[in-house]
Design a protein around this motif. Structure first.
Motif, mmCIF file in Angstrom:
data_model
loop_
_atom_site.group_PDB
_atom_site.id
_atom_site.type_symbol
_atom_site.label_atom_id
_atom_site.label_comp_id
_atom_site.label_asym_id
_atom_site.label_seq_id
_atom_site.Cartn_x
_atom_site.Cartn_y
_atom_site.Cartn_z
ATOM 1 N N GLY A 153 0.777 -1.235 0.000
ATOM 2 C CA GLY A 153 0.000 0.000 0.000
ATOM 3 C C GLY A 153 0.805 1.279 0.000
ATOM 4 N N VAL A 154 2.045 1.225 -0.460
ATOM 5 C CA VAL A 154 2.922 2.396 -0.457
ATOM 6 C C VAL A 154 3.096 2.921 -1.879
ATOM 7 C CG1 VAL A 154 5.289 3.200 -0.072
ATOM 8 C CG2 VAL A 154 4.163 1.757 1.637
ATOM 9 N N ASP A 155 3.003 4.240 -2.036
ATOM 10 C CA ASP A 155 3.267 4.885 -3.320
ATOM 11 C C ASP A 155 4.688 5.429 -3.297
ATOM 12 O OD1 ASP A 155 0.645 4.755 -4.726
ATOM 13 O OD2 ASP A 155 -0.044 5.923 -3.006
ATOM 14 N N LEU A 156 5.572 4.794 -4.021
ATOM 15 C CA LEU A 156 6.969 5.222 -4.063
ATOM 16 C C LEU A 156 7.183 6.225 -5.187
ATOM 17 C CD1 LEU A 156 8.786 1.774 -3.628
ATOM 18 C CD2 LEU A 156 8.490 3.556 -1.895
ATOM 19 N N LEU A 157 8.169 7.095 -5.005
ATOM 20 C CA LEU A 157 8.551 8.041 -6.050
ATOM 21 C C LEU A 157 9.570 7.377 -6.972
ATOM 22 C CD1 LEU A 157 8.962 11.292 -3.923
ATOM 23 C CD2 LEU A 157 7.035 10.652 -5.394
ATOM 24 N N PRO A 158 9.330 7.404 -8.275
ATOM 25 C CA PRO A 158 10.244 6.734 -9.207
ATOM 26 C C PRO A 158 11.692 7.190 -9.069
ATOM 27 C CG PRO A 158 8.233 7.391 -10.330
ATOM 28 C CD PRO A 158 8.168 8.001 -8.961
ATOM 29 N N SER A 195 -3.587 -1.325 5.130
ATOM 30 C CA SER A 195 -4.974 -1.273 4.655
ATOM 31 C C SER A 195 -5.078 -0.599 3.288
ATOM 32 C CB SER A 195 -5.857 -0.531 5.667
ATOM 33 O OG SER A 195 -5.510 0.841 5.754
ATOM 34 N N ASN A 196 -4.009 0.076 2.862
ATOM 35 C CA ASN A 196 -4.001 0.700 1.541
ATOM 36 C C ASN A 196 -3.570 -0.277 0.447
ATOM 37 O OD1 ASN A 196 -4.792 3.267 2.477
ATOM 38 N ND2 ASN A 196 -2.685 3.783 3.024
ATOM 39 N N ALA A 197 -3.131 -1.466 0.842
ATOM 40 C CA ALA A 197 -2.745 -2.473 -0.149
ATOM 41 C C ALA A 197 -3.973 -2.924 -0.932
ATOM 42 C CB ALA A 197 -2.083 -3.659 0.544
ATOM 43 N N THR A 198 -3.767 -3.323 -2.161
ATOM 44 C CA THR A 198 -4.889 -3.737 -3.006
ATOM 45 C C THR A 198 -4.998 -5.253 -3.137
ATOM 46 O OG1 THR A 198 -3.527 -3.521 -5.003
ATOM 47 C CG2 THR A 198 -4.782 -1.584 -4.313
ATOM 48 N N THR A 199 -4.105 -5.999 -2.476
ATOM 49 C CA THR A 199 -4.197 -7.456 -2.440
ATOM 50 C C THR A 199 -4.041 -7.904 -0.985
ATOM 51 O OG1 THR A 199 -1.818 -7.919 -2.647
ATOM 52 C CG2 THR A 199 -3.054 -7.565 -4.691
ATOM 53 N N ASP A 200 -4.277 -9.199 -0.742
ATOM 54 C CA ASP A 200 -4.119 -9.743 0.606
ATOM 55 C C ASP A 200 -2.902 -10.659 0.684
ATOM 56 O OD1 ASP A 200 -4.979 -11.861 -0.895
ATOM 57 O OD2 ASP A 200 -6.595 -12.467 0.461
ATOM 58 N N GLU A 201 -1.880 -10.347 -0.102
ATOM 59 C CA GLU A 201 -0.699 -11.199 -0.164
ATOM 60 C C GLU A 201 0.184 -11.085 1.072
ATOM 61 O OE1 GLU A 201 1.397 -11.116 -4.010
ATOM 62 O OE2 GLU A 201 -0.246 -9.866 -4.737
ATOM 63 N N VAL A 202 0.042 -9.987 1.804
ATOM 64 C CA VAL A 202 0.930 -9.713 2.942
ATOM 65 C C VAL A 202 0.136 -9.718 4.246
ATOM 66 C CG1 VAL A 202 2.414 -7.966 4.011
ATOM 67 C CG2 VAL A 202 2.571 -8.417 1.553
ATOM 68 N N ALA A 203 0.659 -10.437 5.247
ATOM 69 C CA ALA A 203 -0.002 -10.515 6.555
ATOM 70 C C ALA A 203 0.338 -9.311 7.422
ATOM 71 C CB ALA A 203 0.407 -11.803 7.271
ATOM 72 N N GLN A 204 1.603 -8.904 7.412
ATOM 73 C CA GLN A 204 2.041 -7.752 8.192
ATOM 74 C C GLN A 204 3.378 -7.266 7.640
ATOM 75 O OE1 GLN A 204 3.388 -8.492 12.263
ATOM 76 N NE2 GLN A 204 3.491 -10.692 11.851
ATOM 77 N N VAL A 205 3.720 -6.036 8.018
ATOM 78 C CA VAL A 205 4.999 -5.457 7.598
ATOM 79 C C VAL A 205 5.738 -4.944 8.829
ATOM 80 C CG1 VAL A 205 4.215 -4.822 5.283
ATOM 81 C CG2 VAL A 205 3.919 -3.214 7.172
ATOM 82 N N ALA A 206 7.043 -4.765 8.674
ATOM 83 C CA ALA A 206 7.855 -4.238 9.775
ATOM 84 C C ALA A 206 9.126 -3.624 9.211
ATOM 85 C CB ALA A 206 8.199 -5.352 10.767
ATOM 86 N N TRP A 207 9.611 -2.583 9.887
ATOM 87 C CA TRP A 207 10.912 -2.026 9.556
ATOM 88 C C TRP A 207 11.952 -2.800 10.353
ATOM 89 C CZ3 TRP A 207 11.616 1.179 5.623
ATOM 90 C CH2 TRP A 207 10.563 2.008 5.206
ATOM 91 N N MET A 208 12.955 -3.346 9.689
ATOM 92 C CA MET A 208 13.974 -4.135 10.366
ATOM 93 C C MET A 208 15.369 -3.737 9.894
ATOM 94 S SD MET A 208 12.475 -8.028 10.455
ATOM 95 C CE MET A 208 10.816 -8.392 11.047
ATOM 96 N N ASN A 209 16.330 -3.839 10.811
ATOM 97 C CA ASN A 209 17.718 -3.597 10.432
ATOM 98 C C ASN A 209 18.373 -4.910 10.004
ATOM 99 O OD1 ASN A 209 18.504 -4.991 12.792
ATOM 100 N ND2 ASN A 209 18.469 -3.093 13.993
ATOM 101 N N ARG A 210 19.630 -4.833 9.636
ATOM 102 C CA ARG A 210 20.325 -6.007 9.127
ATOM 103 C C ARG A 210 20.336 -7.150 10.134
ATOM 104 N NH1 ARG A 210 24.931 -8.963 8.758
ATOM 105 N NH2 ARG A 210 25.739 -9.415 6.656
ATOM 106 N N SER A 211 20.610 -6.837 11.399
ATOM 107 C CA SER A 211 20.686 -7.878 12.426
ATOM 108 C C SER A 211 19.357 -8.600 12.593
ATOM 109 C CB SER A 211 21.125 -7.273 13.758
ATOM 110 O OG SER A 211 22.428 -6.733 13.659
ATOM 111 N N GLN A 212 18.257 -7.854 12.579
ATOM 112 C CA GLN A 212 16.942 -8.467 12.735
ATOM 113 C C GLN A 212 16.596 -9.347 11.542
ATOM 114 O OE1 GLN A 212 15.133 -4.578 13.294
ATOM 115 N NE2 GLN A 212 14.429 -5.178 15.355
ATOM 116 N N ILE A 213 16.961 -8.896 10.345
ATOM 117 C CA ILE A 213 16.718 -9.701 9.152
ATOM 118 C C ILE A 213 17.559 -10.972 9.192
ATOM 119 C CG2 ILE A 213 16.938 -9.771 6.625
ATOM 120 C CD1 ILE A 213 16.302 -6.756 6.637
ATOM 121 N N LYS A 214 18.802 -10.849 9.685
ATOM 122 C CA LYS A 214 19.678 -12.020 9.787
ATOM 123 C C LYS A 214 19.111 -13.038 10.768
ATOM 124 C CE LYS A 214 23.652 -14.044 8.741
ATOM 125 N NZ LYS A 214 23.648 -15.248 9.557
#
Length: 238
Positions: A153-158, A195-214
């Motif tokens: 649901g995010v509109d990114l700038l090209p 809630s701005n997403a147009t599909t139900d492909e994603v359950a939740q989102v989060a901002w994570m740093n490298r350590s958390q992703i690892k």
């Protein structure tokens, strides 16, 4: 909306009735029968007549068919072949489709990570970046922007994004996939409202740093084909 009357034709076979018999008994015009044979929409009045004639319900004669996703096909040099491909069908051995991986990073050096919905056929509830196939008529950038809008649901700038890696994958998990993969990195510090997403492909989102992703990756909770993040994506932020 796409519809299919395959159920109707099977029902006629079961009832040992021809299409001509149905047309006469239900008093359906010839041009309407042509529409039915072509899986075109007809009025509810017509469907009601058929149901009454066959002692059936709507669900016994017609079903909704999601519109097929169409891809452009490319050669290994990224040249368009001028051929269309329907998602889900076997790819030709010399045909490739374009896929985008989209990494979104904020000014804190965190990445927007998405958890796949439980109903996804592959990797349910596993985390990943936004990704998806570029559809017919789109270029890589247009596909990346659309996928991000659809999934999170995010509109990114090209102008805030650029391709950091392009690769060709022929085999994945023992299956021929014939992908040309563009990996995008976008800078974004705005709000994220799923809630701005147009599909139900994603359950939740989060901002994570490298350590958390690892940590997710080591726990097998991050799509393993995205391991390149730790070398290719992260080095862009150093």
């Amino acid at each position: 909306m796409a519809v299919s009357y395959n159920k109707l034709w099977k029902l006629l076979v079961d009832k040992k009735m021809s299409k001509s018999d149905l047309r006469k008994k239900a008093e359906i015009a010839p041009n309407t029968m042509t529409k039915l044979r072509r899986d075109e929409e007809v009025s509810l009045t017509i469907l009601s007549k058929i149901c009454k004639t066959l002692n059936a319900d709507f669900g016994d004669i017609v079903e909704y068919v999601p519109d097929a996703e169409i891809w452009d096909l490319y050669d290994e040099n990224r040249e368009l072949l001028g051929k269309d491909h329907v998602r889900g069908e076997q790819l030709p051995i010399d045909g490739y489709h374009l896929v985008v991986h989209v990494w979104i990073r904020n000014s804190k050096g965190e990445y927007l990570i998405a958890q796949r919905s439980a109903n996804r056929p592959t990797f349910p509830l596993v985390w990943e970046c936004v990704d998806g196939s570029v559809i017919k008529g789109e270029d890589s950038l247009q596909g990346a922007l659309r996928e991000v809008k659809e999934e999170v649901g995010v509109d990114l700038l090209p102008e805030k994004g650029h391709v950091i890696l392009s690769d060709i994958k022929k085999i994945e998990f023992g299956k021929v996939v014939n992908k040309i993969v563009d990996v995008w990195l976008f800078e974004y510090d705005g709000e994220v409202d799923l809630s701005n997403a147009t599909t139900d492909e994603v359950a939740q989102v989060a901002w994570m740093n490298r350590s958390q992703i690892k940590e997710l990756f080591d726990a097998n909770m991050f799509v393993d084909t995205l391991e390149y993040f730790f070398t290719e994506v992260e080095k862009e932020g150093r």
